[in-house]
Design a protein around this motif. Structure first.
Motif, PDB file in Angstrom:
ATOM      1  N   PRO A  13      25.730  30.884  49.122  1.00 27.97           N
ATOM      2  CA  PRO A  13      25.939  32.318  48.916  1.00 27.97           C
ATOM      3  C   PRO A  13      24.719  32.977  48.264  1.00 27.97           C
ATOM      4  CG  PRO A  13      27.204  31.034  47.327  1.00 27.97           C
ATOM      5  CD  PRO A  13      26.659  30.076  48.318  1.00 27.97           C
ATOM      6  N   HIS A  14      24.484  34.240  48.631  1.00 30.16           N
ATOM      7  CA  HIS A  14      23.285  34.927  48.144  1.00 30.16           C
ATOM      8  C   HIS A  14      23.414  35.317  46.663  1.00 30.16           C
ATOM      9  CE1 HIS A  14      25.599  38.566  48.434  1.00 30.16           C
ATOM     10  NE2 HIS A  14      25.664  38.548  49.759  1.00 30.16           N
ATOM     11  N   LEU A  15      22.311  35.815  46.109  1.00 32.32           N
ATOM     12  CA  LEU A  15      22.286  36.056  44.657  1.00 32.32           C
ATOM     13  C   LEU A  15      22.838  37.420  44.261  1.00 32.32           C
ATOM     14  CD1 LEU A  15      18.695  36.795  43.243  1.00 32.32           C
ATOM     15  CD2 LEU A  15      19.582  37.690  45.386  1.00 32.32           C
ATOM     16  N   TRP A  16      23.115  38.299  45.243  1.00 30.06           N
ATOM     17  CA  TRP A  16      23.581  39.637  44.881  1.00 30.06           C
ATOM     18  C   TRP A  16      24.971  39.588  44.227  1.00 30.06           C
ATOM     19  CZ3 TRP A  16      21.726  40.444  50.420  1.00 30.06           C
ATOM     20  CH2 TRP A  16      20.372  40.811  50.435  1.00 30.06           C
ATOM     21  N   CYS A  17      25.225  40.561  43.374  1.00 29.34           N
ATOM     22  CA  CYS A  17      26.489  40.618  42.640  1.00 29.34           C
ATOM     23  C   CYS A  17      27.677  40.808  43.593  1.00 29.34           C
ATOM     24  CB  CYS A  17      26.492  41.809  41.676  1.00 29.34           C
ATOM     25  SG  CYS A  17      25.163  41.820  40.479  1.00 29.34           S
ATOM     26  N   PRO A  18      28.880  40.470  43.160  1.00 28.43           N
ATOM     27  CA  PRO A  18      30.056  40.756  43.985  1.00 28.43           C
ATOM     28  C   PRO A  18      30.147  42.248  44.320  1.00 28.43           C
ATOM     29  CG  PRO A  18      30.634  39.352  42.133  1.00 28.43           C
ATOM     30  CD  PRO A  18      29.212  39.768  41.918  1.00 28.43           C
ATOM     31  N   GLY A  19      30.304  42.542  45.606  1.00 26.48           N
ATOM     32  CA  GLY A  19      30.459  43.933  46.030  1.00 26.48           C
ATOM     33  C   GLY A  19      29.171  44.700  46.197  1.00 26.48           C
ATOM     34  N   GLY A  50      12.464  43.527  43.822  1.00 32.89           N
ATOM     35  CA  GLY A  50      13.734  44.139  43.446  1.00 32.89           C
ATOM     36  C   GLY A  50      14.880  43.399  44.091  1.00 32.89           C
ATOM     37  N   CYS A  51      16.100  43.805  43.738  1.00 35.21           N
ATOM     38  CA  CYS A  51      17.268  43.194  44.370  1.00 35.21           C
ATOM     39  C   CYS A  51      17.150  43.315  45.884  1.00 35.21           C
ATOM     40  CB  CYS A  51      18.546  43.901  43.928  1.00 35.21           C
ATOM     41  SG  CYS A  51      18.950  43.697  42.201  1.00 35.21           S
ATOM     42  N   SER A  52      16.802  44.528  46.337  1.00 35.40           N
ATOM     43  CA  SER A  52      16.730  44.788  47.770  1.00 35.40           C
ATOM     44  C   SER A  52      15.717  43.880  48.449  1.00 35.40           C
ATOM     45  CB  SER A  52      16.333  46.239  48.002  1.00 35.40           C
ATOM     46  OG  SER A  52      15.073  46.472  47.389  1.00 35.40           O
ATOM     47  N   ALA A  53      14.608  43.621  47.774  1.00 37.24           N
ATOM     48  CA  ALA A  53      13.522  42.857  48.387  1.00 37.24           C
ATOM     49  C   ALA A  53      13.904  41.407  48.639  1.00 37.24           C
ATOM     50  CB  ALA A  53      12.284  42.927  47.506  1.00 37.24           C
ATOM     51  N   ARG A  54      14.953  40.934  47.956  1.00 34.26           N
ATOM     52  CA  ARG A  54      15.374  39.553  48.151  1.00 34.26           C
ATOM     53  C   ARG A  54      15.928  39.323  49.547  1.00 34.26           C
ATOM     54  NH1 ARG A  54      15.201  36.505  43.288  1.00 34.26           N
ATOM     55  NH2 ARG A  54      15.863  34.828  44.659  1.00 34.26           N
ATOM     56  N   ILE A  55      16.183  40.398  50.250  1.00 36.30           N
ATOM     57  CA  ILE A  55      16.736  40.322  51.599  1.00 36.30           C
ATOM     58  C   ILE A  55      15.838  39.503  52.532  1.00 36.30           C
ATOM     59  CG2 ILE A  55      15.695  42.448  52.543  1.00 36.30           C
ATOM     60  CD1 ILE A  55      18.421  43.207  53.662  1.00 36.30           C
ATOM     61  N   VAL A 118      15.348  52.298  53.409  1.00 36.85           N
ATOM     62  CA  VAL A 118      15.424  52.591  51.974  1.00 36.85           C
ATOM     63  C   VAL A 118      16.857  52.341  51.521  1.00 36.85           C
ATOM     64  CG1 VAL A 118      15.084  54.309  50.165  1.00 36.85           C
ATOM     65  CG2 VAL A 118      13.576  54.295  52.165  1.00 36.85           C
ATOM     66  N   MET A 119      17.029  51.250  50.776  1.00 33.45           N
ATOM     67  CA  MET A 119      18.354  50.883  50.280  1.00 33.45           C
ATOM     68  C   MET A 119      18.527  51.575  48.936  1.00 33.45           C
ATOM     69  SD  MET A 119      17.614  47.026  51.459  1.00 33.45           S
ATOM     70  CE  MET A 119      19.013  46.096  50.921  1.00 33.45           C
ATOM     71  N   ASN A 120      19.172  52.744  48.994  1.00 31.89           N
ATOM     72  CA  ASN A 120      19.203  53.631  47.842  1.00 31.89           C
ATOM     73  C   ASN A 120      20.448  53.412  46.990  1.00 31.89           C
ATOM     74  OD1 ASN A 120      19.090  55.721  46.048  1.00 31.89           O
ATOM     75  ND2 ASN A 120      19.219  57.353  47.569  1.00 31.89           N
ATOM     76  N   ASN A 121      20.265  52.666  45.880  1.00 37.21           N
ATOM     77  CA  ASN A 121      21.397  52.505  44.946  1.00 37.21           C
ATOM     78  C   ASN A 121      21.178  53.322  43.670  1.00 37.21           C
ATOM     79  OD1 ASN A 121      19.471  50.965  43.689  1.00 37.21           O
ATOM     80  ND2 ASN A 121      20.516  49.016  43.956  1.00 37.21           N
ATOM     81  N   ARG A 122      20.112  54.110  43.629  1.00 32.14           N
ATOM     82  CA  ARG A 122      19.821  55.065  42.560  1.00 32.14           C
ATOM     83  C   ARG A 122      19.590  54.407  41.190  1.00 32.14           C
ATOM     84  NH1 ARG A 122      24.332  59.468  42.716  1.00 32.14           N
ATOM     85  NH2 ARG A 122      22.809  60.666  41.544  1.00 32.14           N
ATOM     86  N   ILE A 123      19.118  53.159  41.211  1.00 38.02           N
ATOM     87  CA  ILE A 123      18.925  52.460  39.932  1.00 38.02           C
ATOM     88  C   ILE A 123      17.993  51.269  40.150  1.00 38.02           C
ATOM     89  CG2 ILE A 123      20.796  50.727  40.074  1.00 38.02           C
ATOM     90  CD1 ILE A 123      20.786  52.970  37.112  1.00 38.02           C
ATOM     91  N   TYR A 124      17.325  50.813  39.086  1.00 36.16           N
ATOM     92  CA  TYR A 124      16.636  49.524  39.151  1.00 36.16           C
ATOM     93  C   TYR A 124      17.626  48.466  38.711  1.00 36.16           C
ATOM     94  CZ  TYR A 124      12.174  52.004  39.563  1.00 36.16           C
ATOM     95  OH  TYR A 124      11.151  52.795  39.995  1.00 36.16           O
ATOM     96  N   GLY A 125      18.225  47.778  39.683  1.00 36.32           N
ATOM     97  CA  GLY A 125      19.278  46.832  39.361  1.00 36.32           C
ATOM     98  C   GLY A 125      18.757  45.549  38.733  1.00 36.32           C
ATOM     99  N   MET A 126      17.724  44.982  39.352  1.00 36.10           N
ATOM    100  CA  MET A 126      17.278  43.651  38.945  1.00 36.10           C
ATOM    101  C   MET A 126      16.814  43.591  37.494  1.00 36.10           C
ATOM    102  SD  MET A 126      14.667  41.153  40.912  1.00 36.10           S
ATOM    103  CE  MET A 126      15.906  40.624  42.076  1.00 36.10           C
ATOM    104  N   THR A 127      16.180  44.671  37.033  1.00 35.99           N
ATOM    105  CA  THR A 127      15.610  44.644  35.681  1.00 35.99           C
ATOM    106  C   THR A 127      16.575  45.185  34.632  1.00 35.99           C
ATOM    107  OG1 THR A 127      14.523  46.704  36.323  1.00 35.99           O
ATOM    108  CG2 THR A 127      13.181  44.708  36.334  1.00 35.99           C
ATOM    109  N   GLY A 128      17.791  45.523  35.029  1.00 35.12           N
ATOM    110  CA  GLY A 128      18.780  45.857  34.027  1.00 35.12           C
ATOM    111  C   GLY A 128      19.260  47.294  34.016  1.00 35.12           C
ATOM    112  N   GLY A 129      19.026  48.047  35.092  1.00 36.39           N
ATOM    113  CA  GLY A 129      19.643  49.360  35.210  1.00 36.39           C
ATOM    114  C   GLY A 129      18.863  50.525  34.643  1.00 36.39           C
TER     115      GLY A 129
END
Lengths: 266, 67
Positions: A13-19, A50-55, A118-129
């Motif tokens: 399973p990949h490293l992204w959070c549930p959901g 970033g989280c997105s780049a792990r794709i 552009v995977m726009n989640n409006r935040i820097y997720g990987m580094t803590g929001g």
């Protein structure tokens, strides 16, 4: 699954959070590639940080996991040396428009044949929001505990002004549009931007009291509307979905071929 | 077009992270989360093979196969 053949299954399973919406984008992107009937060798995926780049680690194409914001610069290099390949560059909102903002507008200006997602989640997720240029006013982030005062970019308007020749937007709720738009973007000859609103329940959702991943997807359903809909006229705050720009303009690597021909002519 | 007939509905339990997206958005409420928070197809007889669970699964854990 039809798309399993494009996955490096040993990393699941990949490293992204549930959901996390990024998995839905990956899912849709692979379906687009499958529908196009492309072989793994025809696609180069270049990502930044970033989280997105792990794709790029999860797909069995030619992949480059490069430096923050510079994915488009690396992709430009690949495209110029091997113009027959299809370049797909998935980026997060910060990666694409903060750190990589300059590369983004210049790739659009050149109209080089690259598909930017552009995977726009409006935040820097990987580094803590931390808040990003896409967070917008009144958004709470770890670096804006009393709410951000920064207005956000509109990815569609920015891409349009910079010269992109294919621009579309959708969300992770509207999954069938994800593969449809990415498919058309890959087929498009020129710089194609597909913005996908994707939920980050861990950082954005929690801080901004948007609930679970399911709740955030329901929100995408409720706050977006097809381009030019009646609902948009009645409520201008709705975010439009669809294909905004689709036009033919001279493509950069083709133009460069002409220069090579001119320079090497006897 | 003839109605698709379900051949198999597979969920990779070790890939599923239990986000509940498939459960919530299934139009026929076929899926639910089990006691260990993994998605299971509890009412497979109601499945209409729309594949929305497969398309929306962020963990790529669901596979719907039709005849």
């Amino acid at each position: 699954m039809a798309v399993n053949k494009y996955l490096r299954q040993r990393f699941f399973p990949h490293l992204w959070c549930p959901g996390c919406g990024h998995g839905i984008v990956l899912n849709g992107m692979l379906r687009a590639v499958d529908k196009l009937g492309m072989s793994k060798n025809e696609i180069v995926m270049v990502s930044g940080i970033g989280c997105s780049a792990r794709i790029s680690g999860y797909v069995d194409f030619h992949t480059l996991h490069t430096i923050h914001g510079r994915a488009l610069a690396f992709a430009t290099g690949v495209k110029m040396s091997r113009p027959e390949l299809n370049l797909v560059v998935p980026m997060g909102d910060g990666d694409a428009l903060a750190i990589g903002g300059n590369h983004f507008i210049h790739a659009a200006r050149r109209n080089i044949d690259i598909t930017a997602i552009v995977m726009n989640n409006r935040i820097y997720g990987m580094t803590g929001g931390q808040y990003s240029p896409l967070s917008g006013q009144e958004v709470v982030a770890t670096t804006a505990p009393f709410a951000s005062i920064d207005p956000s970019f509109d990815v569609v308007e920015l891409s349009k002004a910079a010269g992109a020749t294919f621009i579309a937007r959708t969300t992770t709720y509207h999954v069938k549009q994800i593969d449809d738009f990415i498919k058309q973007a890959i087929l498009h000859e020129g710089f194609a931007v597909v913005e996908i609103l994707t939920q980050c329940p861990t950082h954005f959702g929690r801080k901004n009291k948007q609930g679970s991943a399911v709740d955030m997807m329901k929100l995408y359903r409720d706050i977006t509307t097809p381009i030019g809909s009646k609902a948009k006229q009645e409520n201008p705050n709705l975010i439009e979905r669809g294909i905004f720009v689709q036009e033919e303009k001279p493509e950069y690597s083709r133009e460069y071929d002409k220069i090579i021909e001119r320079a090497t002519r006897g | 077009m003839a109605k698709p007939i379900l051949k198999s509905h597979r969920i990779k339990a070790d890939w599923c992270k239990g986000c509940g997206i498939c459960v919530e958005f299934c139009p026929k409420k076929v899926l639910e989360l089990d006691e260990s928070d993994r998605a299971v197809a509890a009412r497979l007889q109601d499945c209409i093979c729309c594949r929305l669970c497969e398309l929306r699964c962020p963990d790529l854990a669901i596979e719907v196969e039709t005849e």
